[in-house]
Design a protein around this motif. Structure first.
Motif, PDB file in Angstrom:
ATOM      1  N   ALA A 140       0.816  -1.213   0.000  1.00  0.00           N
ATOM      2  CA  ALA A 140       0.000   0.000   0.000  1.00  0.00           C
ATOM      3  C   ALA A 140       0.848   1.261   0.000  1.00  0.00           C
ATOM      4  N   ARG A 141       1.970   1.239   0.722  1.00  0.00           N
ATOM      5  CA  ARG A 141       2.815   2.444   0.809  1.00  0.00           C
ATOM      6  C   ARG A 141       4.263   2.036   0.556  1.00  0.00           C
ATOM      7  N   THR A 142       4.757   2.348  -0.616  1.00  0.00           N
ATOM      8  CA  THR A 142       6.157   2.069  -0.905  1.00  0.00           C
ATOM      9  C   THR A 142       7.021   3.170  -0.302  1.00  0.00           C
ATOM     10  N   GLY A 143       8.302   2.864  -0.108  1.00  0.00           N
ATOM     11  CA  GLY A 143       9.221   3.858   0.431  1.00  0.00           C
ATOM     12  C   GLY A 143      10.060   3.292   1.556  1.00  0.00           C
ATOM     13  N   GLN A 144      10.458   4.168   2.465  1.00  0.00           N
ATOM     14  CA  GLN A 144      11.370   3.787   3.539  1.00  0.00           C
ATOM     15  C   GLN A 144      10.611   3.269   4.760  1.00  0.00           C
ATOM     16  N   ILE A 145      11.225   2.295   5.425  1.00  0.00           N
ATOM     17  CA  ILE A 145      10.742   1.786   6.712  1.00  0.00           C
ATOM     18  C   ILE A 145      11.920   1.810   7.674  1.00  0.00           C
ATOM     19  N   ASP A 146      11.699   2.354   8.856  1.00  0.00           N
ATOM     20  CA  ASP A 146      12.776   2.382   9.851  1.00  0.00           C
ATOM     21  C   ASP A 146      13.173   0.958  10.215  1.00  0.00           C
ATOM     22  N   PHE A 147      14.475   0.704  10.188  1.00  0.00           N
ATOM     23  CA  PHE A 147      14.964  -0.628  10.544  1.00  0.00           C
ATOM     24  C   PHE A 147      14.995  -0.795  12.053  1.00  0.00           C
ATOM     25  N   ARG A 148      14.651  -2.001  12.497  1.00  0.00           N
ATOM     26  CA  ARG A 148      14.862  -2.401  13.881  1.00  0.00           C
ATOM     27  C   ARG A 148      15.355  -3.837  13.881  1.00  0.00           C
ATOM     28  N   ALA A 150      15.862  -7.678  14.085  1.00  0.00           N
ATOM     29  CA  ALA A 150      14.970  -8.841  14.015  1.00  0.00           C
ATOM     30  C   ALA A 150      13.676  -8.574  13.256  1.00  0.00           C
ATOM     31  N   ILE A 151      13.563  -7.469  12.524  1.00  0.00           N
ATOM     32  CA  ILE A 151      12.363  -7.222  11.741  1.00  0.00           C
ATOM     33  C   ILE A 151      12.313  -8.216  10.589  1.00  0.00           C
ATOM     34  N   SER A 222       8.175 -16.282  15.599  1.00  0.00           N
ATOM     35  CA  SER A 222       8.083 -14.895  15.124  1.00  0.00           C
ATOM     36  C   SER A 222       8.253 -13.915  16.273  1.00  0.00           C
ATOM     37  N   VAL A 223       9.126 -14.268  17.222  1.00  0.00           N
ATOM     38  CA  VAL A 223       9.430 -13.377  18.336  1.00  0.00           C
ATOM     39  C   VAL A 223      10.925 -13.103  18.333  1.00  0.00           C
ATOM     40  N   SER A 224      11.347 -12.139  19.150  1.00  0.00           N
ATOM     41  CA  SER A 224      12.755 -11.782  19.214  1.00  0.00           C
ATOM     42  C   SER A 224      13.562 -12.868  19.921  1.00  0.00           C
ATOM     43  N   ASN A 225      14.867 -12.803  19.757  1.00  0.00           N
ATOM     44  CA  ASN A 225      15.749 -13.772  20.395  1.00  0.00           C
ATOM     45  C   ASN A 225      15.655 -13.684  21.921  1.00  0.00           C
ATOM     46  N   THR A 226      15.515 -12.463  22.441  1.00  0.00           N
ATOM     47  CA  THR A 226      15.412 -12.273  23.899  1.00  0.00           C
ATOM     48  C   THR A 226      14.163 -12.959  24.448  1.00  0.00           C
ATOM     49  N   VAL A 227      13.027 -12.767  23.778  1.00  0.00           N
ATOM     50  CA  VAL A 227      11.775 -13.387  24.225  1.00  0.00           C
ATOM     51  C   VAL A 227      11.881 -14.902  24.145  1.00  0.00           C
ATOM     52  N   LEU A 228      12.457 -15.407  23.056  1.00  0.00           N
ATOM     53  CA  LEU A 228      12.602 -16.863  22.897  1.00  0.00           C
ATOM     54  C   LEU A 228      13.478 -17.436  24.003  1.00  0.00           C
ATOM     55  N   GLU A 229      14.573 -16.757  24.328  1.00  0.00           N
ATOM     56  CA  GLU A 229      15.452 -17.244  25.395  1.00  0.00           C
ATOM     57  C   GLU A 229      14.724 -17.267  26.739  1.00  0.00           C
ATOM     58  N   VAL A 408      13.409 -14.946  -0.590  1.00  0.00           N
ATOM     59  CA  VAL A 408      13.329 -15.348   0.813  1.00  0.00           C
ATOM     60  C   VAL A 408      11.877 -15.576   1.191  1.00  0.00           C
ATOM     61  N   ASP A 409      11.672 -16.180   2.382  1.00  0.00           N
ATOM     62  CA  ASP A 409      10.300 -16.367   2.855  1.00  0.00           C
ATOM     63  C   ASP A 409       9.891 -15.196   3.736  1.00  0.00           C
ATOM     64  N   LYS A 410       8.654 -15.228   4.173  1.00  0.00           N
ATOM     65  CA  LYS A 410       8.086 -14.072   4.883  1.00  0.00           C
ATOM     66  C   LYS A 410       8.681 -13.871   6.279  1.00  0.00           C
ATOM     67  N   LEU A 411       9.236 -14.928   6.872  1.00  0.00           N
ATOM     68  CA  LEU A 411       9.786 -14.821   8.221  1.00  0.00           C
ATOM     69  C   LEU A 411      11.287 -14.544   8.220  1.00  0.00           C
ATOM     70  N   THR A 412      11.864 -14.298   7.044  1.00  0.00           N
ATOM     71  CA  THR A 412      13.285 -13.976   6.973  1.00  0.00           C
ATOM     72  C   THR A 412      13.546 -12.625   7.630  1.00  0.00           C
ATOM     73  N   GLN A 413      14.571 -12.553   8.460  1.00  0.00           N
ATOM     74  CA  GLN A 413      14.927 -11.306   9.113  1.00  0.00           C
ATOM     75  C   GLN A 413      15.741 -10.436   8.153  1.00  0.00           C
ATOM     76  N   LEU A 414      15.357  -9.175   8.057  1.00  0.00           N
ATOM     77  CA  LEU A 414      16.003  -8.240   7.137  1.00  0.00           C
ATOM     78  C   LEU A 414      17.216  -7.596   7.790  1.00  0.00           C
ATOM     79  N   LEU A 415      18.070  -6.997   6.951  1.00  0.00           N
ATOM     80  CA  LEU A 415      19.255  -6.292   7.409  1.00  0.00           C
ATOM     81  C   LEU A 415      19.135  -4.816   7.068  1.00  0.00           C
ATOM     82  N   PRO A 416      19.869  -3.943   7.758  1.00  0.00           N
ATOM     83  CA  PRO A 416      19.834  -2.513   7.423  1.00  0.00           C
ATOM     84  C   PRO A 416      20.202  -2.295   5.963  1.00  0.00           C
ATOM     85  N   GLY A 417      19.451  -1.404   5.300  1.00  0.00           N
ATOM     86  CA  GLY A 417      19.758  -1.072   3.914  1.00  0.00           C
ATOM     87  C   GLY A 417      19.181  -2.013   2.889  1.00  0.00           C
TER      88      GLY A 417
END
Length: 435
Positions: A140-148, A150-151, A222-229, A408-417
């Motif tokens: 719906a909205r192309t453009g930039q998304i702030d990276f965080r 494990a996204i 589909s949770v962060s590494n901290t939550v999983l641990e 990649v699949d939908k659960l692949t974690q992205l990298l900055p850039g």
């Protein structure tokens, strides 16, 4: 770092000693902060990343800087540095080495000038922002998304407003409030999914009595590494308590069975001895009867002999009864031990079954909410839902200066850039979702 006012600059020896002490204190605080602070995984610096430079005790000299397209960064009065490919800590070390001995002028509120001689250790360089993710294609909205950290690609699609394509309706938009609700619901379902998966792992490891069984990984949830641990640590604590209780129960049954078995062995020995004594007493009684019949002894002796025979028979009977009772106790202990193991297995099987059901429900909920996020549009009184939508994810990533195209699949974690291209591949039907 040595700080000198005009007066202190004229009397350097005393001032230097004083500020050397302050410098040592600042250095100690810095070292303690580095040692005790959390160690967070970082990514290498690349063009577009933002960093923050600060000096301990001199907040007024702090500033932000962005790494330029050539991989260099302008740190103002500290100079230019090549930052591409370095971690923030590595860039910090370079800046500290280069800054050692530099002189900086600083003014206080009274307009007095301070001469600051740097030793490098007071300088801190930290990442202050990641390169954004660029998302395009059928969203719906192309453009930039702030990276965080494990996204995932699915989360990036949700943040981009869901799926939008010529294959879908003409006007596919997302109500921001409804989108937030769905994102919250998706996060809750993802947490329940991870909890159920970790519970399945724990109960299965207990059923198989395999403590080396590998727990779920980040690729499976589909949770962060901290939550999983944290979830794994909680289930490990439960498993440890269960093992301690089970070890106590098994030890009780083993000790009780050992004691019963030892008593049976003792009673068996007593039974053997008493049986021999009874045979001997009966033989003596028969001999006395024969002697009385031949008139070789008095008749009163027969009564004493029979009393001894009856006593031996009575003791043998008591030992046999005690032996039978102890055998019964041993049988019951073995049966109770087997019943305990059966109950343990049934309890764990029920827990695993409940976890499987929770896992299935959470997966269904995640899939449903993902479809809402992918194909929702706002209408009066309703939210129309494009269901059974699927899409492919292509990531364009620069690796060692080369642009790579990755499916990649939908659960692949992205990298900055990363640049992400979304393509709708299937649209089958449209349904209505009403509140």
């Amino acid at each position: 770092m040595t700080l000198l006012t005009k007066t202190a600059f004229r009397s350097a020896p005393g001032g230097l000693r004083c500020f050397d002490l302050l410098r040592n204190i600042f250095a100690a605080v810095l070292v303690l902060g580095v040692i005790s602070g959390p160690a967070a995984a970082d990514y290498k610096l690349e063009p577009g990343d933002q960093i923050r430079v600060s000096l301990t005790g001199l907040e007024g000299l702090s500033f932000d800087a962005i790494i330029d397209a050539h991989g260099n960064v302008n740190l103002k009065w500290l100079g230019h540095f090549e930052a591409k490919g370095l971690l923030a800590d590595e860039l910090e070390n370079l800046v500290r080495l280069d800054a050692a001995g530099k002189i900086v002028k600083q003014y206080n509120q009274n307009g007095e000038i301070y001469i600051i001689q740097l030793d490098g250790d007071e300088i801190e360089v930290a990442r202050n922002g990641y390169r954004p993710i660029i998302i395009g294609g059928d969203v719906a909205r192309t453009g930039q998304i702030d990276f965080r950290p494990a996204i995932t690609a699915r989360e990036a699609v949700a943040l981009a407003g869901g799926v939008r394509s010529m294959l879908l309706a003409d006007d596919v938009t997302v109500d921001p409030i409804q989108l937030m609700r769905w994102q919250t619901t998706y996060g809750q379902a993802a947490l329940q999914h991870a909890q159920a998966m970790v519970q399945v792992w724990r109960t299965t490891s207990e059923l198989r009595q395999n403590l080396d069984m590998a727990p779920p990984t980040l690729e499976q949830v589909s949770v962060s590494n901290t939550v999983l641990e944290e979830l794994i640590a909680e289930q490990l604590r439960i498993r440890t308590v269960n093992q301690e209780n089970e070890a106590g129960e098994r030890e009780y049954f083993e000790d009780a069975e050992d004691q019963a078995q030892q008593r049976i062995e003792i009673l068996q020995e007593q039974k053997t001895e008493l049986a021999k004594a009874l045979v001997s007493d009966e033989e003596e009684e028969a001999r006395v009867v024969s002697m009385i019949e031949r008139g070789l002894t008095a008749g009163s002796r027969l009564a004493d002999t029979r009393r001894t025979t009856v006593l031996s028979a009575t003791r043998l009977l008591e030992v046999e009864e005690d032996l039978a009772a102890t055998n019964l106790v041993l049988t019951r202990l073995k049966r109770d031990g087997e019943f305990y193991e059966q109950e343990r297995s049934l309890r764990l099987l029920q827990q695993r079954r409940d976890a499987h059901l929770a896992l299935r429900d959470a997966s269904l909920q995640m899939d449903t909410i993902a479809k809402y996020l992918a194909g929702a549009s706002s209408e009066i009184g309703t939210e129309s839902l494009i269901s059974d939508i699927d899409y492919s994810v292509t990531v364009f990533r620069v690796v060692d200066g080369q642009l790579q195209e990755l499916r990649v699949d939908k659960l692949t974690q992205l990298l900055p850039g990363d640049s992400v291209e979304i393509s709708v591949v299937q649209v089958t039907q449209q349904t209505q979702l009403t509140e």
